[in-house]
Design an enzyme around this catalytic site. Structure first.
Site, PDB file in Angstrom:
ATOM      1  CD  GLU A  61      -2.584   1.652   0.242  1.00 18.32           C
ATOM      2  OE1 GLU A  61      -3.433   0.860  -0.179  1.00 18.32           O
ATOM      3  OE2 GLU A  61      -2.384   2.789  -0.270  1.00 18.32           O
TER       4      GLU A  61
ATOM      5  CD  GLU B  28      -2.391   7.474  -0.526  1.00 18.01           C
ATOM      6  OE1 GLU B  28      -2.317   8.323   0.382  1.00 18.01           O
ATOM      7  OE2 GLU B  28      -2.158   7.727  -1.724  1.00 18.01           O
TER       8      GLU B  28
ATOM      9  N   GLY C 134      -8.138   2.195   1.364  1.00 16.45           N
ATOM     10  CA  GLY C 134      -8.408   2.754   0.039  1.00 16.45           C
ATOM     11  C   GLY C 134      -9.373   3.924   0.055  1.00 16.45           C
TER      12      GLY C 134
ATOM     13  CB  ALA D 140     -23.506   6.622  -6.902  1.00 15.52           C
ATOM     14  CB  ILE D 141     -20.114  10.748  -6.907  1.00 17.37           C
ATOM     15  CG1 ILE D 141     -19.298   9.510  -6.513  1.00 17.37           C
ATOM     16  CG2 ILE D 141     -19.471  12.025  -6.356  1.00 17.37           C
ATOM     17  CD1 ILE D 141     -17.825   9.573  -6.872  1.00 17.37           C
TER      18      ILE D 141
ATOM     19  CD  GLU E   9     -26.242  12.108 -16.184  1.00 14.05           C
ATOM     20  OE1 GLU E   9     -25.582  12.051 -15.127  1.00 14.05           O
ATOM     21  OE2 GLU E   9     -25.870  11.568 -17.247  1.00 14.05           O
TER      22      GLU E   9
ATOM     23  CB  VAL F  75     -13.707   6.343 -11.268  1.00 10.67           C
ATOM     24  CG1 VAL F  75     -14.180   7.183 -10.107  1.00 10.67           C
ATOM     25  CG2 VAL F  75     -14.539   5.063 -11.399  1.00 10.67           C
TER      26      VAL F  75
ATOM     27  CG  HIS G 108     -47.759  -6.528  10.228  1.00 11.15           C
ATOM     28  ND1 HIS G 108     -47.856  -5.658   9.168  1.00 11.15           N
ATOM     29  CD2 HIS G 108     -48.613  -6.087  11.186  1.00 11.15           C
ATOM     30  CE1 HIS G 108     -48.762  -4.732   9.471  1.00 11.15           C
ATOM     31  NE2 HIS G 108     -49.226  -4.965  10.681  1.00 11.15           N
TER      32      HIS G 108
HETATM   33  P1  NAD Z   1     -20.899   7.277 -12.466  1.00 14.13           P
HETATM   34  O1  NAD Z   1     -20.288   6.675 -13.655  1.00 14.13           O
HETATM   35  O2  NAD Z   1     -21.797   6.469 -11.616  1.00 14.13           O
HETATM   36  O3  NAD Z   1     -21.735   8.580 -12.877  1.00 14.13           O
HETATM   37  C1  NAD Z   1     -21.192   9.570 -13.697  1.00 14.13           C
HETATM   38  C2  NAD Z   1     -22.320  10.338 -14.323  1.00 14.13           C
HETATM   39  O4  NAD Z   1     -21.787  11.435 -15.005  1.00 14.13           O
HETATM   40  C3  NAD Z   1     -23.122   9.512 -15.305  1.00 14.13           C
HETATM   41  O5  NAD Z   1     -24.484   9.648 -15.000  1.00 14.13           O
HETATM   42  C4  NAD Z   1     -22.768  10.141 -16.634  1.00 14.13           C
HETATM   43  O6  NAD Z   1     -23.803  10.056 -17.575  1.00 14.13           O
HETATM   44  C5  NAD Z   1     -22.492  11.580 -16.226  1.00 14.13           C
HETATM   45  N1  NAD Z   1     -21.641  12.342 -17.152  1.00 14.13           N
HETATM   46  C6  NAD Z   1     -20.554  11.919 -17.810  1.00 14.13           C
HETATM   47  N2  NAD Z   1     -20.059  12.912 -18.560  1.00 14.13           N
HETATM   48  C7  NAD Z   1     -20.858  13.995 -18.360  1.00 14.13           C
HETATM   49  C8  NAD Z   1     -20.855  15.331 -18.868  1.00 14.13           C
HETATM   50  N3  NAD Z   1     -19.946  15.746 -19.726  1.00 14.13           N
HETATM   51  N4  NAD Z   1     -21.830  16.166 -18.441  1.00 14.13           N
HETATM   52  C9  NAD Z   1     -22.771  15.750 -17.563  1.00 14.13           C
HETATM   53  N5  NAD Z   1     -22.812  14.493 -17.079  1.00 14.13           N
HETATM   54  C10 NAD Z   1     -21.865  13.636 -17.458  1.00 14.13           C
HETATM   55  O7  NAD Z   1     -19.684   7.863 -11.625  1.00 14.13           O
HETATM   56  P2  NAD Z   1     -19.621   8.674 -10.254  1.00 14.13           P
HETATM   57  O8  NAD Z   1     -20.955   9.071  -9.759  1.00 14.13           O
HETATM   58  O9  NAD Z   1     -18.574   9.735 -10.520  1.00 14.13           O
HETATM   59  O10 NAD Z   1     -19.043   7.603  -9.266  1.00 14.13           O
HETATM   60  C11 NAD Z   1     -17.787   6.984  -9.534  1.00 14.13           C
HETATM   61  C12 NAD Z   1     -17.843   5.512  -9.189  1.00 14.13           C
HETATM   62  O11 NAD Z   1     -18.002   5.360  -7.801  1.00 14.13           O
HETATM   63  C13 NAD Z   1     -18.992   4.811  -9.858  1.00 14.13           C
HETATM   64  O12 NAD Z   1     -18.574   3.561 -10.295  1.00 14.13           O
HETATM   65  C14 NAD Z   1     -20.000   4.698  -8.756  1.00 14.13           C
HETATM   66  O13 NAD Z   1     -20.852   3.575  -8.906  1.00 14.13           O
HETATM   67  C15 NAD Z   1     -19.116   4.574  -7.528  1.00 14.13           C
HETATM   68  N6  NAD Z   1     -19.837   5.110  -6.359  1.00 14.13           N
HETATM   69  C16 NAD Z   1     -20.785   4.350  -5.800  1.00 14.13           C
HETATM   70  C17 NAD Z   1     -21.501   4.838  -4.732  1.00 14.13           C
HETATM   71  C18 NAD Z   1     -22.553   3.992  -4.121  1.00 14.13           C
HETATM   72  O14 NAD Z   1     -22.587   2.794  -4.414  1.00 14.13           O
HETATM   73  N7  NAD Z   1     -23.443   4.556  -3.322  1.00 14.13           N
HETATM   74  C19 NAD Z   1     -21.265   6.114  -4.248  1.00 14.13           C
HETATM   75  C20 NAD Z   1     -20.310   6.861  -4.869  1.00 14.13           C
HETATM   76  C21 NAD Z   1     -19.596   6.349  -5.921  1.00 14.13           C
END
Ligand code: NAD
Length: 468
Positions: free
Chosen positions: A36, A38, A43, A187-188, A207, A275, A447
């Site tokens: 690692e 870091e 991670g 998601a983020i 989006e 990512v 229930h």
């Molecule tokens: P993501 O791929 O889930 O979402 C990225 C979004 O950005 C997509 O909806 C895409 O259509 C949009 N996008 C791409 N280019 C764009 C543009 N030029 N203009 C506007 N929208 C655009 O990625 P994320 O949300 O950055 O998350 C990164 C990774 O981390 C993902 O694999 C995600 O599943 C994971 N993550 C998961 C969780 C969870 O499980 N709760 C939470 C955070 C992150």
């Protein structure tokens, strides 16, 4: 006695995929090392992702709940918050867990080697110190690459870490921004939109695709859009971001939507457009390990094209989720150890978004099932008809289940509402066991619980719901 630097398994990367793989190796009697770079194990997920954000999201949820105190019969004064303490708590949670991972490594006798790991012929793993010098060379029968991923940005957009930021900076901002533009509603993007909006930031979520949470069921994404909009989040889906200008005074995001070009001004912009795998400086080219679209290419045993080298988690491509990484880590090591087991069941992977209302799904959405050629039966159960949901003041949302019409097999599930991310587990098991609506219907659900919604939705698909 093996040489001190000879291991059965060397894992590069100590996130949820890597450290889980190392534990599994130790469990199976293999000599394992975890490299690692870091200072802290765990991670991104544990230090800068899943865990600290879940702490922050819980705090946002509570803050909103306090504002509803009157609804539950409480009289409280003005509810306020101390932003620094809000952030601090999330850091403490991450800190505690990373110490837990250190403990697990010791308990399982996994040797943790600090430094940057790089593949060399052998296979071997060279571990370099902060000056880039090779500090140790580990001989490995097998190497598991688990180096994770990092945020992407858009072409021409520089992330300065101050005005133009990623989720990493967003979760430790010294001050709550007045306004925030978020690019990307995966998601983020959605979780941070919910979080900052709850604390009073003016949030605009942009989006590119026609709906937020594009991989989710259209109906569910539509319900979430309405809910977030009602909470105050400005949402523009189906837009094209043309430029992002960040300066000391704030940011300007220029985008094109259905009403033409818009210039959005905000204090900061959060980039959440996905990512890319950490494949660089790993020595992949030295051994000829193949990559595809920024990820290491693997088969269903997590093996790369080079014997003895596996890859798991984000660096091995989508879906980039911590639970997928951990499951791939266990599977990769099981195969290394010659365990008789099936490859991972990828048909029941849960996808969870922890905004409120929460969204969770697994398997096929209604549209995906139809596209795959299934005749479907769809069952819905709204939480407004659930006694438990009403009692808890959480009547928003629904359970939606998709079945194959012929045999009644569960194909997929989407849930929006309170505890959706917990409720989805039952459906993952059901799909993994190839259960039908009858098994869901004939399994007694306590229930009153929200989980009755699953049983009722299964009934509803076949005209057998009892409480609708
Ligand atoms: P993501 O791929 O889930 O979402 C990225 C979004 O950005 C997509 O909806 C895409 O259509 C949009 N996008 C791409 N280019 C764009 C543009 N030029 N203009 C506007 N929208 C655009 O990625 P994320 O949300 O950055 O998350 C990164 C990774 O981390 C993902 O694999 C995600 O599943 C994971 N993550 C998961 C969780 C969870 O499980 N709760 C939470 C955070 C992150």
């Amino acid at each position: 006695m093996p040489a001190p630097d000879a291991f059965d398994v060397v894992v590069i990367g100590g996130g949820p995929g890597g450290y889980t793989a190392a534990i599994r190796a130790a469990q199976l009697g293999l000599r394992a090392a975890l490299v690692e770079k870091e200072e802290k194990l765990g991670g991104i997920c544990l230090n800068w992702g899943c865990i600290p954000t879940k702490a922050l999201l819980k705090q946002a949820e509570l803050y909103r709940l306090f504002q509803r105190a009157g609804e539950f019969g409480f009289t409280v004064g003005q509810v306020g918050f101390d932003w620094k303490k809000v952030v601090q708590r999330s850091r403490q949670v991450a800190e505690r867990l990373h110490q837990g991972v250190e403990y697990l490594m010791k308990k399982n006798k996994v040797e943790v080697v600090r430094g940057r790991g790089r593949l060399a012929q052998g296979p071997k793993v060279e571990v370099r110190d902060s000056k880039g010098e090779v500090a140790r060379t580990l001989a490995a029968r097998h190497v598991v690459l688990a180096t994770g991923s990092r945020p992407q940005t858009l072409p021409g957009v520089q992330l300065d870490g101050a005005q133009a930021i990623t989720s990493r900076e967003a979760m430790v901002l010294e001050q709550l921004p007045q306004s925030l533009a978020i690019i990307g509603a995966g998601a983020i993007g959605v979780e941070f939109a919910y979080f900052f909006n709850a604390f009073g930031t003016q949030v605009t979520l942009l989006e590119a695709l026609p709906q937020i949470l594009p991989r989710e069921d259209e109906e569910v994404a539509g319900l979430l859009t309405k809910s977030l909009a009602k909470q105050g989040v400005q949402i523009a889906a189906g837009v094209q971001v043309c430029s992002v200008k960040a300066g000391a005074k704030g940011v300007e995001v220029q985008y094109r939507g259905k009403d033409g070009e818009v210039v959005l001004k905000a204090e900061k912009v959060l980039m959440a457009v996905g990512v890319v795998g950490n494949t660089e400086e790993l020595g992949l080219e030295t051994l000829g390990v193949k990559t595809v679209k920024g990820a290491v290419e693997v088969n269903d045993r997590q093996e790369t094209n080079v014997k003895g080298i596996c890859a798991i988690g984000d660096v091995a491509g989508p879906p980039q989720l911590a639970h997928v990484a951990a499951a791939e880590g266990v599977a990769a090591v099981d195969f290394i150890a010659g365990h008789q087991r099936a490859p991972l069941d990828r048909t029941s992977i849960p996808f969870c978004t922890y905004c409120q209302p929460q969204v969770a799904s697994m398997g096929l959405s209604e549209a995906q099932a139809k596209k795959a050629g299934h005749q479907v039966k769809v069952g819905r159960f709204p939480f407004s008809a659930s006694g438990k949901a009403l009692a808890a003041g959480e009547s928003e949302g629904l359970v939606k289940l998709v079945f194959d019409a012929k045999y009644g097999e569960l194909l997929g599930a989407s849930i929006i509402g309170a505890e959706a991310t917990e409720l989805i587990a039952e459906l993952g098991l059901a799909r993994h066991l190839e259960a039908t609506y009858e098994e869901l219907l004939h399994t007694m659900h306590a229930h009153p619980t929200l989980s009755e919604g699953v049983m009722e939705a299964a009934g509803e698909a076949f005209g057998l719901a009892l409480n609708l």
